[in-house]
Write an enzyme that holds these catalytic residues in place. Structure first.
Site, PDB file in Angstrom:
ATOM      1  NE  ARG A 141      75.471  78.004 -23.096  1.00  0.00           N
ATOM      2  CZ  ARG A 141      74.499  77.551 -23.845  1.00  0.00           C
ATOM      3  NH1 ARG A 141      73.662  78.117 -24.611  1.00  0.00           N
ATOM      4  NH2 ARG A 141      73.778  76.369 -23.596  1.00  0.00           N
ATOM      5  CE1 TYR A 144      72.852  75.804 -15.161  1.00  0.00           C
ATOM      6  CE2 TYR A 144      74.020  74.766 -16.745  1.00  0.00           C
ATOM      7  CZ  TYR A 144      72.987  74.825 -15.924  1.00  0.00           C
ATOM      8  OH  TYR A 144      72.395  73.494 -15.771  1.00  0.00           O
ATOM      9  CE  LYS A 148      74.456  73.138 -12.584  1.00  0.00           C
ATOM     10  NZ  LYS A 148      73.512  72.572 -11.344  1.00  0.00           N
ATOM     11  CB  VAL A 187      61.378  70.527 -25.179  1.00  0.00           C
ATOM     12  CG1 VAL A 187      60.082  69.896 -25.193  1.00  0.00           C
ATOM     13  CG2 VAL A 187      62.529  69.968 -25.632  1.00  0.00           C
ATOM     14  CB  SER A 188      58.884  74.648 -22.540  1.00  0.00           C
ATOM     15  OG  SER A 188      60.483  75.319 -22.183  1.00  0.00           O
ATOM     16  N   GLY A 206      69.583  76.090 -37.070  1.00  0.00           N
ATOM     17  CA  GLY A 206      68.798  74.702 -36.626  1.00  0.00           C
ATOM     18  C   GLY A 206      69.782  73.434 -36.881  1.00  0.00           C
ATOM     19  CD  GLN A 208      71.314  75.052 -33.409  1.00  0.00           C
ATOM     20  OE1 GLN A 208      71.129  74.888 -34.553  1.00  0.00           O
ATOM     21  NE2 GLN A 208      70.547  76.018 -32.392  1.00  0.00           N
ATOM     22  N   PRO A 272      76.506  75.734 -27.843  1.00  0.00           N
ATOM     23  CG  PRO A 272      76.761  74.323 -25.878  1.00  0.00           C
ATOM     24  CD  PRO A 272      75.888  75.280 -26.393  1.00  0.00           C
ATOM     25  NE  ARG A 275      75.272  70.333 -24.268  1.00  0.00           N
ATOM     26  CZ  ARG A 275      74.308  71.509 -23.834  1.00  0.00           C
ATOM     27  NH1 ARG A 275      73.134  71.256 -23.773  1.00  0.00           N
ATOM     28  NH2 ARG A 275      75.019  72.667 -23.592  1.00  0.00           N
TER      29      ARG A 275
HETATM   30  P1  NAD Z   1      64.528  74.447 -12.721  1.00  0.00           P
HETATM   31  O1  NAD Z   1      65.161  75.868 -12.941  1.00  0.00           O
HETATM   32  O2  NAD Z   1      63.108  74.090 -13.267  1.00  0.00           O
HETATM   33  O3  NAD Z   1      64.562  74.158 -11.090  1.00  0.00           O
HETATM   34  C1  NAD Z   1      65.730  74.729 -10.431  1.00  0.00           C
HETATM   35  C2  NAD Z   1      65.205  75.221  -9.057  1.00  0.00           C
HETATM   36  O4  NAD Z   1      66.154  75.482  -8.178  1.00  0.00           O
HETATM   37  C3  NAD Z   1      63.989  76.192  -9.131  1.00  0.00           C
HETATM   38  O5  NAD Z   1      63.007  75.869  -8.405  1.00  0.00           O
HETATM   39  C4  NAD Z   1      64.403  77.365  -8.464  1.00  0.00           C
HETATM   40  O6  NAD Z   1      63.537  78.225  -7.973  1.00  0.00           O
HETATM   41  C5  NAD Z   1      65.652  76.720  -7.561  1.00  0.00           C
HETATM   42  N1  NAD Z   1      66.572  77.562  -7.053  1.00  0.00           N
HETATM   43  C6  NAD Z   1      67.396  78.284  -7.761  1.00  0.00           C
HETATM   44  N2  NAD Z   1      68.186  79.108  -7.267  1.00  0.00           N
HETATM   45  C7  NAD Z   1      68.097  78.923  -5.931  1.00  0.00           C
HETATM   46  C8  NAD Z   1      68.675  79.299  -4.728  1.00  0.00           C
HETATM   47  N3  NAD Z   1      69.749  80.039  -4.694  1.00  0.00           N
HETATM   48  N4  NAD Z   1      68.318  78.764  -3.544  1.00  0.00           N
HETATM   49  C9  NAD Z   1      67.174  77.878  -3.491  1.00  0.00           C
HETATM   50  N5  NAD Z   1      66.644  77.536  -4.751  1.00  0.00           N
HETATM   51  C10 NAD Z   1      67.121  77.749  -5.791  1.00  0.00           C
HETATM   52  O7  NAD Z   1      65.533  73.709 -13.305  1.00  0.00           O
HETATM   53  P2  NAD Z   1      65.747  71.779 -13.620  1.00  0.00           P
HETATM   54  O8  NAD Z   1      65.468  71.794 -15.012  1.00  0.00           O
HETATM   55  O9  NAD Z   1      64.553  71.402 -12.753  1.00  0.00           O
HETATM   56  O10 NAD Z   1      66.837  71.584 -13.157  1.00  0.00           O
HETATM   57  C11 NAD Z   1      67.407  71.279 -11.881  1.00  0.00           C
HETATM   58  C12 NAD Z   1      69.031  70.998 -11.818  1.00  0.00           C
HETATM   59  O11 NAD Z   1      69.392  70.202 -12.575  1.00  0.00           O
HETATM   60  C13 NAD Z   1      69.564  72.375 -11.930  1.00  0.00           C
HETATM   61  O12 NAD Z   1      70.766  72.332 -10.924  1.00  0.00           O
HETATM   62  C14 NAD Z   1      70.085  72.169 -13.331  1.00  0.00           C
HETATM   63  O13 NAD Z   1      71.335  72.881 -13.521  1.00  0.00           O
HETATM   64  C15 NAD Z   1      70.355  70.667 -13.604  1.00  0.00           C
HETATM   65  N6  NAD Z   1      70.282  70.167 -14.828  1.00  0.00           N
HETATM   66  C16 NAD Z   1      68.927  70.218 -15.671  1.00  0.00           C
HETATM   67  C17 NAD Z   1      69.095  70.111 -16.944  1.00  0.00           C
HETATM   68  C18 NAD Z   1      67.631  69.882 -17.731  1.00  0.00           C
HETATM   69  O14 NAD Z   1      67.910  69.773 -18.869  1.00  0.00           O
HETATM   70  N7  NAD Z   1      66.690  69.974 -17.223  1.00  0.00           N
HETATM   71  C19 NAD Z   1      70.455  69.745 -17.809  1.00  0.00           C
HETATM   72  C20 NAD Z   1      71.354  69.761 -17.125  1.00  0.00           C
HETATM   73  C21 NAD Z   1      71.571  70.107 -15.761  1.00  0.00           C
HETATM   74  N1  UDP Z   2      66.824  77.150 -29.176  1.00  0.00           N
HETATM   75  C1  UDP Z   2      66.281  77.497 -30.233  1.00  0.00           C
HETATM   76  N2  UDP Z   2      64.888  78.083 -30.239  1.00  0.00           N
HETATM   77  C2  UDP Z   2      64.587  78.372 -28.971  1.00  0.00           C
HETATM   78  C3  UDP Z   2      65.262  77.917 -27.846  1.00  0.00           C
HETATM   79  C4  UDP Z   2      66.524  77.381 -28.099  1.00  0.00           C
HETATM   80  O1  UDP Z   2      66.374  77.289 -31.588  1.00  0.00           O
HETATM   81  O2  UDP Z   2      63.413  78.904 -29.043  1.00  0.00           O
HETATM   82  C5  UDP Z   2      68.266  76.464 -29.216  1.00  0.00           C
HETATM   83  C6  UDP Z   2      69.200  76.892 -28.625  1.00  0.00           C
HETATM   84  O3  UDP Z   2      69.987  77.769 -29.357  1.00  0.00           O
HETATM   85  C7  UDP Z   2      70.243  75.677 -28.420  1.00  0.00           C
HETATM   86  C8  UDP Z   2      69.087  74.598 -28.238  1.00  0.00           C
HETATM   87  O4  UDP Z   2      67.897  75.192 -28.964  1.00  0.00           O
HETATM   88  O5  UDP Z   2      70.915  75.427 -29.577  1.00  0.00           O
HETATM   89  C9  UDP Z   2      68.949  74.164 -27.106  1.00  0.00           C
HETATM   90  O6  UDP Z   2      68.772  75.270 -26.049  1.00  0.00           O
HETATM   91  P1  UDP Z   2      68.114  75.281 -24.677  1.00  0.00           P
HETATM   92  O7  UDP Z   2      68.037  76.651 -24.112  1.00  0.00           O
HETATM   93  O8  UDP Z   2      67.009  74.134 -24.456  1.00  0.00           O
HETATM   94  O9  UDP Z   2      69.295  74.315 -23.628  1.00  0.00           O
HETATM   95  P2  UDP Z   2      70.874  74.498 -23.777  1.00  0.00           P
HETATM   96  O10 UDP Z   2      71.449  75.196 -25.031  1.00  0.00           O
HETATM   97  O11 UDP Z   2      71.450  75.011 -22.480  1.00  0.00           O
HETATM   98  O12 UDP Z   2      71.170  73.103 -24.192  1.00  0.00           O
END
Ligand code: NAD
Ligand code: UDP
Length: 312
Positions: A141, A144, A148, A187-188, A206, A208, A272, A275
């Protein structure tokens, strides 16, 4: 009229942000390389007079004149960011340097979408911004998480050294319509599995936890952060209701009325354990807190997936 650049604008969060900024009468430039985003998320904006879509990879410099930059480009789902880990580091480091260079030249205000992942497998609960985190620097991980963390470092150094006007938000798990069907986040995954009658895949036991924020609340928080004066962050944005993954699965089954079963899979490395955001700062400095409950937000997201999958 403000000209606003949204990097990652074709992604889940970025596309909702483009919608909202256009509603507020901004001139929006959406930049994306479509790595994890999709034109489908912004297709409804193609004829909007103040919307412009540019295919560009932020690891290469980009020149444009703008007033504000929402810097969201970076794959957010573990399966997406791990598929090409080196690229994820490049996007976070070179991409953020390029966007900060742009902000410096144009004197634009720049907001970084950082992540709760900077706290790693946190040992403090809930996580306040003052906590420095517990991140494995060499794990699967880290492209990422450390990406960040460096992006935040770059933001602060450009601010201290070059007076760039910055905003850092640490986003906690956010969900809603326009998450990709194959996104891989929990979620998705659960909703799609429940609607298809497939087993819901629980990683580990489950127990976590995550704290799930609905997308409209998150977009409100991003805009409040960008438009608040004399603040740099980092500030946590997320819903402070902590939910074990097993409870999320049960809620999805209830709301979809699905007869799917649960199947247990190995916990991915460095996943993790707990969270939950401490949002005291966001409440006091931005006057922001989430309004949409998990049950309401899931119902809206389930509707979206039903439509996308052709079930209604
Ligand atoms: P996402 O993957 O749907 O969107 C990211 C977008 O960035 C995508 O459209 C992708 O094509 C584009 N992208 C990736 N690399 C690129 C590059 N090198 N150049 C140009 N475009 C690029 O994800 P999201 O959930 O919409 O997340 C958006 C931002 O928020 C991200 O920076 C993510 O790290 C941050 N974030 C999201 C969550 C969450 O739960 N959704 C949580 C923490 C942080
Ligand atoms: N997770 C799960 N089943 C899945 C996808 C994820 O149990 O089909 C768990 C995963 O191991 C994590 C939590 O759900 O503990 C959230 O995962 P996600 O990938 O959504 O986000 P992140 O771990 O980055 O918070």
């Amino acid at each position: 009229m403000k000209r606003i650049l949204v990097t990652g604008g074709a992604g889940f969060l970025g596309s909702h942000l483009c919608d909202r900024l256009l509603e507020e009468k901004a001139d929006v430039i959406c930049l994306d390389n479509f790595f994890s985003g999709s034109k489908d998320n912004i297709r409804h904006l193609f004829n909007h007079p103040y919307f412009e879509l540019i295919r560009h990879d932020i690891i290469h410099p980009f020149f444009v004149e703008v007033d504000e930059i929402y810097h969201l480009a970076c794959p957010a789902s573990p399966i997406h960011y791990q598929v090409n880990a080196i690229k994820t580091v490049k996007t976070n480091v070179m991409g953020t340097i390029n966007m900060l260079g742009l902000a410096k030249r144009t004197k634009a205000r720049i907001l970084l979408a950082s992540s709760s992942e900077v706290y790693g497998d946190a040992q403090v609960h809930p996580q306040p911004e003052s906590y420095w985190g517990n991140v494995n620097p060499i794990g699967v991980r880290s492209c990422y998480d450390e990406g960040k963390r460096v992006a935040e470092t770059l933001m602060m150094d450009y601010h201290r050294q070059n007076k760039v006007d910055i905003r850092i938000v640490r986003i906690f798990n956010t969900y809603g319509p326009r998450m990709a069907i194959n996104d891989g986040r929990v979620v998705s995954n659960f909703i799609v599995q429940a609607l298809r009658g497939e087993d819901l895949t629980i990683y580990g036991n489950g127990q976590q936890t995550r704290s799930f924020c609905y997308v409209s609340d998150m977009i409100e928080g991003l805009i409040k952060m960008m438009t608040t004066e004399k603040i740099t962050g980092p500030i946590n944005l997320g819903n402070p209701v902590e939910t074990p993954i097993i409870e999320l699965a049960e809620l999805v089954l209830k709301l979809t009325k699905s007869r799917s079963r649960l199947s247990y899979k190995p916990l991915p490395p460095d996943d993790p354990g707990r969270r939950c955001p401490d949002i005291t700062l966001a409440k006091s400095l931005l006057g922001w807190e989430p309004k949409v409950s998990l049950e309401e937000g899931l119902a809206l997201t389930i509707d979206y997936f039903k439509k996308t999958m052709g079930l209604i």
